[in-house]
Design a protein around this motif. Structure first.
Motif, PDB file in Angstrom:
ATOM      1  N   LEU A 151       5.946  11.241  -3.732  1.00 20.20           N
ATOM      2  CA  LEU A 151       7.271  11.427  -4.324  1.00 20.20           C
ATOM      3  C   LEU A 151       7.316  12.537  -5.375  1.00 20.20           C
ATOM      4  O   LEU A 151       8.265  13.339  -5.377  1.00 20.20           O
ATOM      5  CB  LEU A 151       7.792  10.100  -4.883  1.00 20.20           C
ATOM      6  CG  LEU A 151       9.302   9.996  -5.061  1.00 20.20           C
ATOM      7  CD1 LEU A 151      10.067  10.391  -3.799  1.00 20.20           C
ATOM      8  CD2 LEU A 151       9.688   8.589  -5.489  1.00 20.20           C
ATOM      9  N   PRO A 152       6.309  12.655  -6.254  1.00 17.64           N
ATOM     10  CA  PRO A 152       6.369  13.778  -7.212  1.00 17.64           C
ATOM     11  C   PRO A 152       6.386  15.133  -6.515  1.00 17.64           C
ATOM     12  O   PRO A 152       6.969  16.084  -7.033  1.00 17.64           O
ATOM     13  CB  PRO A 152       5.085  13.614  -8.040  1.00 17.64           C
ATOM     14  CG  PRO A 152       4.675  12.205  -7.852  1.00 17.64           C
ATOM     15  CD  PRO A 152       5.142  11.801  -6.481  1.00 17.64           C
ATOM     16  N   MET A 153       5.772  15.213  -5.333  1.00 18.58           N
ATOM     17  CA  MET A 153       5.804  16.498  -4.609  1.00 18.58           C
ATOM     18  C   MET A 153       7.191  16.764  -4.060  1.00 18.58           C
ATOM     19  O   MET A 153       7.635  17.913  -3.996  1.00 18.58           O
ATOM     20  CB  MET A 153       4.761  16.515  -3.496  1.00 18.58           C
ATOM     21  CG  MET A 153       3.333  16.584  -4.029  1.00 18.58           C
ATOM     22  SD  MET A 153       2.134  17.074  -2.777  1.00 18.58           S
ATOM     23  CE  MET A 153       1.915  15.543  -1.877  1.00 18.58           C
TER      24      MET A 153
ATOM     25  N   GLY B 249       6.447  13.219   3.607  1.00 11.39           N
ATOM     26  CA  GLY B 249       5.538  14.245   4.123  1.00 11.39           C
ATOM     27  C   GLY B 249       6.303  15.315   4.878  1.00 11.39           C
ATOM     28  O   GLY B 249       6.092  16.519   4.691  1.00 11.39           O
ATOM     29  N   ARG B 250       7.236  14.878   5.736  1.00  8.36           N
ATOM     30  CA  ARG B 250       8.024  15.870   6.484  1.00  8.36           C
ATOM     31  C   ARG B 250       8.937  16.648   5.558  1.00  8.36           C
ATOM     32  O   ARG B 250       9.119  17.857   5.728  1.00  8.36           O
ATOM     33  CB  ARG B 250       8.831  15.164   7.575  1.00  8.36           C
ATOM     34  CG  ARG B 250       7.991  14.886   8.820  1.00  8.36           C
ATOM     35  CD  ARG B 250       8.798  14.292   9.929  1.00  8.36           C
ATOM     36  NE  ARG B 250       9.992  15.066  10.238  1.00  8.36           N
ATOM     37  CZ  ARG B 250      10.960  14.641  11.044  1.00  8.36           C
ATOM     38  NH1 ARG B 250      10.870  13.458  11.628  1.00  8.36           N
ATOM     39  NH2 ARG B 250      12.004  15.391  11.288  1.00  8.36           N
TER      40      ARG B 250
ATOM     41  N   SER C  87       0.825  -1.201   0.000  1.00  5.62           N
ATOM     42  CA  SER C  87       0.000   0.000   0.000  1.00  5.62           C
ATOM     43  C   SER C  87       0.866   1.260   0.000  1.00  5.62           C
ATOM     44  O   SER C  87       0.552   2.253  -0.677  1.00  5.62           O
ATOM     45  CB  SER C  87      -0.930  -0.012   1.223  1.00  5.62           C
ATOM     46  OG  SER C  87      -1.707   1.156   1.252  1.00  5.62           O
ATOM     47  N   SER C  88       1.990   1.203   0.718  1.00  6.42           N
ATOM     48  CA  SER C  88       2.851   2.393   0.783  1.00  6.42           C
ATOM     49  C   SER C  88       3.348   2.770  -0.598  1.00  6.42           C
ATOM     50  O   SER C  88       3.409   3.955  -0.940  1.00  6.42           O
ATOM     51  CB  SER C  88       4.025   2.176   1.751  1.00  6.42           C
ATOM     52  OG  SER C  88       4.964   1.263   1.214  1.00  6.42           O
ATOM     53  N   ILE C  89       3.712   1.771  -1.403  1.00  5.92           N
ATOM     54  CA  ILE C  89       4.279   2.127  -2.717  1.00  5.92           C
ATOM     55  C   ILE C  89       3.224   2.197  -3.818  1.00  5.92           C
ATOM     56  O   ILE C  89       3.455   2.852  -4.825  1.00  5.92           O
ATOM     57  CB  ILE C  89       5.449   1.221  -3.151  1.00  5.92           C
ATOM     58  CG1 ILE C  89       5.067  -0.245  -3.168  1.00  5.92           C
ATOM     59  CG2 ILE C  89       6.671   1.479  -2.313  1.00  5.92           C
ATOM     60  CD1 ILE C  89       6.079  -1.070  -3.958  1.00  5.92           C
ATOM     61  N   SER C  90       2.075   1.554  -3.634  1.00  7.32           N
ATOM     62  CA  SER C  90       1.075   1.638  -4.708  1.00  7.32           C
ATOM     63  C   SER C  90       0.129   2.820  -4.488  1.00  7.32           C
ATOM     64  O   SER C  90      -0.256   3.494  -5.442  1.00  7.32           O
ATOM     65  CB  SER C  90       0.287   0.336  -4.835  1.00  7.32           C
ATOM     66  OG  SER C  90      -0.386   0.052  -3.631  1.00  7.32           O
ATOM     67  N   ASN C  91      -0.226   3.117  -3.246  1.00  8.24           N
ATOM     68  CA  ASN C  91      -1.168   4.209  -2.976  1.00  8.24           C
ATOM     69  C   ASN C  91      -0.469   5.542  -2.707  1.00  8.24           C
ATOM     70  O   ASN C  91      -0.827   6.567  -3.286  1.00  8.24           O
ATOM     71  CB  ASN C  91      -2.034   3.878  -1.753  1.00  8.24           C
ATOM     72  CG  ASN C  91      -3.014   2.762  -2.042  1.00  8.24           C
ATOM     73  OD1 ASN C  91      -3.505   2.616  -3.163  1.00  8.24           O
ATOM     74  ND2 ASN C  91      -3.304   1.939  -1.026  1.00  8.24           N
ATOM     75  N   PHE C  92       0.495   5.516  -1.791  1.00 11.43           N
ATOM     76  CA  PHE C  92       1.016   6.781  -1.259  1.00 11.43           C
ATOM     77  C   PHE C  92       2.219   7.309  -2.038  1.00 11.43           C
ATOM     78  O   PHE C  92       2.307   8.513  -2.298  1.00 11.43           O
ATOM     79  CB  PHE C  92       1.359   6.621   0.232  1.00 11.43           C
ATOM     80  CG  PHE C  92       0.122   6.417   1.075  1.00 11.43           C
ATOM     81  CD1 PHE C  92      -0.636   7.502   1.482  1.00 11.43           C
ATOM     82  CD2 PHE C  92      -0.303   5.144   1.427  1.00 11.43           C
ATOM     83  CE1 PHE C  92      -1.794   7.321   2.229  1.00 11.43           C
ATOM     84  CE2 PHE C  92      -1.464   4.946   2.172  1.00 11.43           C
ATOM     85  CZ  PHE C  92      -2.207   6.033   2.577  1.00 11.43           C
ATOM     86  N   GLU C  93       3.159   6.425  -2.383  1.00 14.46           N
ATOM     87  CA  GLU C  93       4.376   6.906  -3.031  1.00 14.46           C
ATOM     88  C   GLU C  93       4.115   7.660  -4.341  1.00 14.46           C
ATOM     89  O   GLU C  93       4.725   8.711  -4.572  1.00 14.46           O
ATOM     90  CB  GLU C  93       5.345   5.739  -3.275  1.00 14.46           C
ATOM     91  CG  GLU C  93       6.707   6.203  -3.733  1.00 14.46           C
ATOM     92  CD  GLU C  93       7.664   5.041  -3.891  1.00 14.46           C
ATOM     93  OE1 GLU C  93       8.453   4.821  -2.966  1.00 14.46           O
ATOM     94  OE2 GLU C  93       7.620   4.357  -4.932  1.00 14.46           O
ATOM     95  N   PRO C  94       3.195   7.176  -5.205  1.00 19.70           N
ATOM     96  CA  PRO C  94       2.990   7.900  -6.473  1.00 19.70           C
ATOM     97  C   PRO C  94       2.446   9.314  -6.289  1.00 19.70           C
ATOM     98  O   PRO C  94       2.468  10.117  -7.228  1.00 19.70           O
ATOM     99  CB  PRO C  94       1.959   7.025  -7.213  1.00 19.70           C
ATOM    100  CG  PRO C  94       2.013   5.694  -6.552  1.00 19.70           C
ATOM    101  CD  PRO C  94       2.393   5.950  -5.128  1.00 19.70           C
ATOM    102  N   ASN C  95       1.970   9.621  -5.095  1.00 22.18           N
ATOM    103  CA  ASN C  95       1.467  10.972  -4.841  1.00 22.18           C
ATOM    104  C   ASN C  95       2.425  11.813  -3.991  1.00 22.18           C
ATOM    105  O   ASN C  95       2.491  13.028  -4.166  1.00 22.18           O
ATOM    106  CB  ASN C  95       0.090  10.899  -4.182  1.00 22.18           C
ATOM    107  CG  ASN C  95      -0.944  10.368  -5.158  1.00 22.18           C
ATOM    108  OD1 ASN C  95      -1.173  10.967  -6.210  1.00 22.18           O
ATOM    109  ND2 ASN C  95      -1.536   9.217  -4.862  1.00 22.18           N
TER     110      ASN C  95
END
Ligand SMILES: N[C@@H](CCC(=O)N[C@@H](CS)C(=O)NCC(=O)O)C(=O)O
Length: 215
Positions: A119-121, A178-179, A109-117
């Protein structure tokens, strides 16, 4: 602690930070207990390691991190973290098949849901418009994570839970990134306190001088 040294290819300011955090959680020391191979990058400067035949034999995809431990060769940060937890055991690892499966679930979940949003930031892709779009994508995901963390300190385990490799993997994305981008977690207070709890641990130290590319 481990009879044969674990070797991680990849520098701290990369996804290799995930296994390094976990190794430190186990009290292992760089150089003494595990080996860090500098594969070059934006912080340490580029080098030839990733183009070497030796490295490409370990990971033909040319990506870091890569781990070797005796005959075992792994790429993919989540797989490496889960191997280390399985190898070294203890409370950081799954204690039952269900816990181990849930740990894997959070890694995925960390790499499929959260990372794609997230990391680009970190790399400021799309500028302000990109940040607004990725933030909007994250809102339902963070609400879901918040609901999983209500009345809990950590993702896995009975009652308030216990710190495990699942937290290392998820907080390496949600917390660390996030930080790094000063993301406002205040609409998700349980995520916010979990980010604080996990990323203020002694074993966590982010790549402080990570340089991010402009658009
Ligand atoms: N899903 C992989 C992603 C691996 C990855 O993309 N690594 C980046 C560095 S963090 C990489 O090697 N990029 C190519 C490069 O730096 O040349 C993992 O979690 O290990």
């Amino acid at each position: 602690m481990v009879s044969e040294k674990i070797t991680i290819y990849g520098h701290q300011a990369s996804r290799a930070s995930r296994p390094y955090w976990l190794l430190r959680e186990y009290g292992l020391e760089k150089g003494k207990d595990f080996i860090e191979v500098d594969t070059g990058g934006p912080v340490t400067g580029y080098n030839e390691v990733r183009d070497s035949a030796e490295f490409l034999a370990l990971n033909p995809y040319r990506l870091i991190p890569v781990m070797t431990h005796g005959e075992v060769v792994l790429y993919e940060s989540q797989a490496i973290c889960q191997y280390i937890a399985a190898l070294l055991g203890g409370p950081l690892s799954g204690q039952t098949p269900a816990e181990t499966a849930r740990i894997n679930m959070y890694g995925l979940s960390s790499i499929s849901n959260f990372e794609p949003n997230f990391l680009p930031m970190v790399f400021r892709q799309g500028g302000d418009e990109g940040r607004a779009r990725y933030t909007a994508n994250l809102e339902p995901l963070l609400s879901a994570l918040n609901s999983e963390l209500i009345n809990r300190d950590y993702l896995i385990g009975e009652s308030r839970g216990r710190f495990t490799v699942a937290d290392v993997m998820m907080a390496s994305v949600v917390g660390q990134y996030g930080r790094a981008i000063k993301f406002d977690f205040s609409p998700w207070p349980d995520v916010e306190s979990w980010v604080q709890l996990t990323t203020r641990r002694d074993a966590f130290y982010p790549p402080r001088d990570m340089k991010v590319k402009p658009d």
